[in-house]
Design an enzyme around this catalytic site. Structure first.
Site, PDB file in Angstrom:
ATOM      1  N   HIS A  92      23.489  42.310  15.147  1.00 56.30           N
ATOM      2  CA  HIS A  92      22.036  42.241  15.030  1.00 56.30           C
ATOM      3  C   HIS A  92      21.472  41.084  15.849  1.00 56.30           C
ATOM      4  O   HIS A  92      20.498  41.237  16.586  1.00 56.30           O
ATOM      5  CB  HIS A  92      21.632  42.089  13.564  1.00 56.30           C
ATOM      6  CG  HIS A  92      20.189  41.766  13.379  1.00 56.30           C
ATOM      7  ND1 HIS A  92      19.728  40.473  13.248  1.00 56.30           N
ATOM      8  CD2 HIS A  92      19.095  42.552  13.371  1.00 56.30           C
ATOM      9  CE1 HIS A  92      18.414  40.496  13.149  1.00 56.30           C
ATOM     10  NE2 HIS A  92      18.007  41.747  13.201  1.00 56.30           N
ATOM     11  N   ARG A 114      40.306  37.300  44.153  1.00 53.29           N
ATOM     12  CA  ARG A 114      41.518  36.499  43.940  1.00 53.29           C
ATOM     13  C   ARG A 114      42.056  36.770  42.542  1.00 53.29           C
ATOM     14  O   ARG A 114      41.374  36.496  41.552  1.00 53.29           O
ATOM     15  CB  ARG A 114      41.199  35.015  44.060  1.00 53.29           C
ATOM     16  CG  ARG A 114      40.626  34.556  45.378  1.00 53.29           C
ATOM     17  CD  ARG A 114      40.518  33.040  45.357  1.00 53.29           C
ATOM     18  NE  ARG A 114      39.923  32.487  46.554  1.00 53.29           N
ATOM     19  CZ  ARG A 114      38.677  32.011  46.622  1.00 53.29           C
ATOM     20  NH1 ARG A 114      37.897  32.051  45.555  1.00 53.29           N
ATOM     21  NH2 ARG A 114      38.218  31.506  47.741  1.00 53.29           N
ATOM     22  N   ARG A 164      43.135  40.580  46.718  1.00 54.51           N
ATOM     23  CA  ARG A 164      44.230  39.818  47.332  1.00 54.51           C
ATOM     24  C   ARG A 164      45.327  39.626  46.302  1.00 54.51           C
ATOM     25  O   ARG A 164      45.078  39.110  45.209  1.00 54.51           O
ATOM     26  CB  ARG A 164      43.726  38.463  47.825  1.00 54.51           C
ATOM     27  CG  ARG A 164      44.774  37.709  48.649  1.00 54.51           C
ATOM     28  CD  ARG A 164      44.263  36.359  49.086  1.00 54.51           C
ATOM     29  NE  ARG A 164      44.198  35.410  47.979  1.00 54.51           N
ATOM     30  CZ  ARG A 164      43.718  34.170  48.077  1.00 54.51           C
ATOM     31  NH1 ARG A 164      43.244  33.739  49.230  1.00 54.51           N
ATOM     32  NH2 ARG A 164      43.693  33.360  47.042  1.00 54.51           N
ATOM     33  N   GLU A 167      45.477  33.631  58.387  1.00 58.15           N
ATOM     34  CA  GLU A 167      45.346  32.221  58.013  1.00 58.15           C
ATOM     35  C   GLU A 167      46.444  31.363  58.621  1.00 58.15           C
ATOM     36  O   GLU A 167      46.542  30.168  58.341  1.00 58.15           O
ATOM     37  CB  GLU A 167      45.338  32.080  56.475  1.00 58.15           C
ATOM     38  CG  GLU A 167      46.388  32.902  55.777  1.00 58.15           C
ATOM     39  CD  GLU A 167      46.118  33.123  54.294  1.00 58.15           C
ATOM     40  OE1 GLU A 167      45.253  32.432  53.729  1.00 58.15           O
ATOM     41  OE2 GLU A 167      46.770  33.989  53.704  1.00 58.15           O
ATOM     42  N   CYS A 214      36.130  35.250  54.868  1.00 58.57           N
ATOM     43  CA  CYS A 214      35.669  34.786  53.556  1.00 58.57           C
ATOM     44  C   CYS A 214      35.695  33.261  53.547  1.00 58.57           C
ATOM     45  O   CYS A 214      36.722  32.647  53.793  1.00 58.57           O
ATOM     46  CB  CYS A 214      36.531  35.358  52.441  1.00 58.57           C
ATOM     47  SG  CYS A 214      38.301  35.383  52.752  1.00 58.57           S
TER      48      CYS A 214
END
Length: 818
Positions: A428, A518, A586, A688, A759
């Site tokens: 409620h 991630r 990823r 990377e 990113c």
């Protein structure tokens, strides 16, 4: 509406199979909806308990027989409609007046006759007696909980008392104020009463289903909650229920649409009272739920799907989001829909404006619970034990209490926020807070103990599902975004996200999907256990860790299934929030020091001098030290894509140093049901490491796309440990060497006809870096939510400058960003 016939001619009874939704003026909103479902939806398989309605003509007969209209009207004229200072007094006088009145004999006779016929025909003894007002359950007004209903009513004497009490509840304090607030004429609202077969959910379970996610208003989710026993414990917020999410699009396609299951504590069970008095309010009693039952879900997957199917049928019939009550009969095992009304909080929202709240400082945490809303507020805490203490509450103070029910409604409209010890997201307090636009933290357990009456507190619901109450007044900010004034650029703008609790809200932001999900956040916050500690659970030497794991995984005999389920459900929640847009997941990229901090992790991690360039990413996946854990990740992703049907999920491999590593990982994924190209599966690789750029053509043969991780690429290009504070000043993604590698990789991706994105924070912080990426024709850029709007602005400016300096969109701004 007044009776048009003489008393002897009036028919006060109407059976549900003779009632349709158009009969609201005759039987009220609740009964009209039940009748409609009986008539139309039962043929489509929706089970609704049989019964009959006492029409509003019986109510008017009661009013005029006792000459109540004029006396009630006179009392209402004295009501202070500005401050409601005398609401309690006026309400009590009207109710006393009605309670001391008599049900007319012709009304009583028809009710008891219908009841006895109903008993004999259907072999039914106990019934539910439900109030159904003529202005109830309308699309633009929710009278839910404003009037009284009674369960487990047996015998004509108790039945007539319950009907009488339903009439009296037309003038509860909360109903009086609600009508004033919504400009309803008190004497134009009449009360019908529904008499319905009592589903023996006291022996099983019951709950609520929304055909819309109740917190965010996300329309592709069916949210089901449930508790043991009768359903009032959920409605009143007396317990924390089980919660289930079903994703409509894939469920309709025949997939397993159950994307999330959350076990609630369900500490109380509402059952029939052993010794009933001549009072409809003492026919049920709340008992402590047996410990083993608190650890079980109230319904199984088959029952979740059945309720979801019915919810879809009901929503389709009414053509709008619905708020549904369901119950399971413990004698027959059957599920029933006992009520359905339009959902009024979110169904009319357009979500053009998004307000984002953020704490600028942190303080001492007093308590936490489930967050209702997404705002932040501060104010004086006022501990109230019951609605009778309303005079203690000043406007814009924060109500702190054990539990709320509809009697609290007039009080809550004065409050800045609500904090309760008990209740879940469909209680409620939660429903009323949403309707009023208030911040609420429910189910804190200890809020009334940890918060002092009269102290200044800050209530924060801006961090996902968990609401936090802080000591003192903290500084916070609000940003407003008007979606109507945001023009999306040609370059895809994606989001970086790892927290499923924020997914539904963030899905309303302008975006082209998730560029980086991630799973480390999910493992850290939801799973909490090192995956190898689950694989090798019986071999664990750390007994404390073993106890913790046993506590977290008590529902799972096979501990590995815990990891698969938790990871799959969290990823699925994000994937369905952004469906059918791409969600690039990823695979795990913890470092050894991070993995060691998970429960049981120290037995499986060897300390490294420089974990940033150590045992991480792809190198882990095929290693005998981690291979079995990576298989769990694969099985979770297979479940998301193949079982749940969320084929918008793409997978991405981080820190893949060599072509040989890439081949090993692809083969391992293949062996675990994740075959590239099958069911549309695409597998990306992170860029990377300089080797990813140098050998881009070879990597392009293995993978379907690339995502540039600018932080690691900068680290390894410049030879900087990005964890090192000593040389952090040299770290710069805009270094010419880094930018030259980015130019090469984007050109190579285009040459190989592979998608490529980036990113990172730089494109939102630095317009020049965004312009550089746009000039290279990158496909997408992903941002954290806080940087999204600024990122859109920077990309759009870069595109317009690139195309035409005099384009009419020069100087694009985001109006509403404050």
């Amino acid at each position: 509406m007044e009776p048009l016939k003489t008393s002897s001619e009036i028919k006060f009874i109407k059976y549900f199979n003779d009632i349709k939704i158009s009969d609201i003026k005759v039987v009220g909103g609740k009964n009209a909806s039940i009748g409609e479902m009986n008539n139309v939806l039962s043929s489509l398989g929706v089970k609704v308990p049989i019964g009959f309605a006492i029409t509003v003509e019986a109510y008017w007969e009661f009013i005029y027989f006792n000459k109540l209209k004029e006396r009630i009207t006179e009392l209402l004229k004295k009501l202070d409609i500005k401050n409601f200072s005398n609401l309690s007094d006026i309400g009590e006088k009207i109710r006393t007046l009605m309670l001391n009145s008599l049900l007319p004999e012709n009304v009583s006779k028809q009710i008891t006759t219908a009841y006895h016929e109903f008993q004999l025909t259907h072999n039914i003894n106990d019934v539910a007696v439900r109030s159904s007002a003529t202005a109830e359950d309308l699309p633009n007004a929710s009278f839910a909980g404003q009037h009284d209903s009674f369960l487990n009513i047996f015998g004509e004497e108790l039945l007539l008392i319950a009907v009488h009490h339903c009439y009296v509840s037309t003038f509860t304090d909360r109903a009086i104020k609600y009508r004033v607030d919504n400009s309803f004429d008190h004497m134009q609202v009449a009360m019908s009463v529904g008499i319905q077969k009592m589903v023996r959910s006291d022996l099983a379970c019951s709950g609520i289903a929304f055909t819309i996610e109740p917190e965010s208003g996300f329309k592709d989710i069916i949210h089901i909650s449930g508790c043991w026993g009768l359903g009032d414990n959920i409605v009143q917020g007396a317990i924390i229920p089980d919660e289930f999410y079903v994703f409509k699009p894939t469920f309709i396609e025949g997939k397993n649409g159950i994307v999330s299951k959350k076990l609630g504590s369900k500490l109380k069970t509402l059952i029939y009272a052993a010794n009933m008095d001549h009072d409809p309010e003492v026919t049920v009693t709340n008992i402590n739920t047996p410990l083993e039952k608190t650890k079980e879900f109230v319904i199984n997957d088959s029952e979740i799907k059945q309720l979801a199917k019915w919810a879809l049928t009901i929503e389709k019939h009414y053509g709008k989001p619905m708020d549904i009550e369901w119950a399971k009969d413990g004698l027959t095992g059957e599920l029933f829909i006992v009520q359905a009304r339009p959902e009024t909080t979110h169904s009319k929202d357009e979500w053009y404006e998004i307000n984002e709240y953020k704490l600028k400082e942190k303080g001492k945490i007093l308590t936490t619970g489930s967050a209702i809303g997404d705002k932040i507020t501060s104010g004086i805490a006022r501990i109230l034990n019951s609605p009778t203490e309303s005079s203690k509450l000043n406007k814009n103070e924060i109500v702190v209490t054990e539990i709320t029910n509809p009697d609290w409604d007039p009080i809550m409209k004065k409050a800045a926020a609500i904090i309760t010890n008990s209740g879940g997201r469909t209680s409620h307090a939660s429903i009323v807070a949403r309707e009023l636009g208030l911040v609420a933290v429910v189910g804190t357990v200890n809020g009334t103990e940890k918060i002092k009456d009269g102290e200044m507190i800050t209530v924060c619901c801006a961090d996902g599902e968990t609401g936090t109450v802080y000591e003192g007044k903290l500084e916070w900010e609000k940003k407003g975004i008007d979606k109507k004034n945001i023009v999306m650029p040609k370059t895809e703008v994606m989001m970086i996200l790892g927290d499923p609790r924020k997914a539904f809200k963030l899905s309303f932001y302008p975006n082209n999907g998730i560029g980086l999900l991630r799973i480390e956040f999910i493992i850290n916050n939801s799973i909490k256990i090192h995956p190898m500690a689950l694989v090798k659970f019986h071999e664990l030497k750390d007994q404390e860790a073993k106890k913790e794991i046993e506590k977290l995984t008590f529902q799972y005999k096979d501990k590995k299934e815990y990891f698969i389920d938790k990871l799959a459900q969290s990823v699925a929640t994000i994937a369905c929030a952004f469906y059918p847009k791409d969600v690039i997941v990823r695979m795990s990229d913890f470092k050894t020091n991070e993995y060691a901090n998970l429960i049981g992790g120290k037995e499986f991690e060897t300390p490294e001098q420089n974990p940033m360039i150590g045992f991480r990413g792809a190198s882990r996946y095929y290693s005998e030290k981690y291979k079995e854990a990576f298989q769990l990740e694969c099985l979770a992703m297979k479940k998301v894509r193949d079982e749940m049907g969320l084929i918008n999920v793409k997978l991405m491999i981080p820190f893949c140093r060599t072509i040989e590593e890439g081949k090993k990982v692809i083969q391992l994924m293949n062996e675990n049901g994740l075959k590239r190209g099958e069911n549309g599966l695409e597998i990306y690789v992170m860029v990377e490491i300089p080797s990813n750029v140098i050998l881009v053509d070879e990597f392009a043969e293995l993978f379907d796309g690339f995502s540039i991780g600018s932080n690691d690429l900068t680290q390894l290009t410049l030879g900087i440990d990005r964890d090192s504070g000593i040389i952090s000043g040299i770290f710069n993604e805009e270094n010419p060497a880094v930018k030259k590698l980015i130019v090469w990789i984007i050109a190579a991706a285009k040459r190989n006809k592979k998608k490529i994105g980036l990113c990172g924070q730089a494109p939102s912080d630095r317009p020049g870096f965004a312009s550089f990426l746009v000039k290279q024709k990158i496909d997408s850029i992903a941002f954290v939510p806080d940087a999204l709007v600024k990122g859109i602005e920077n990309i759009y400016k870069a595109e317009t400058e690139e195309e035409d300096k005099n384009n009419k969109h020069i100087g694009f701004m985001v109006p509403g960003l404050q």
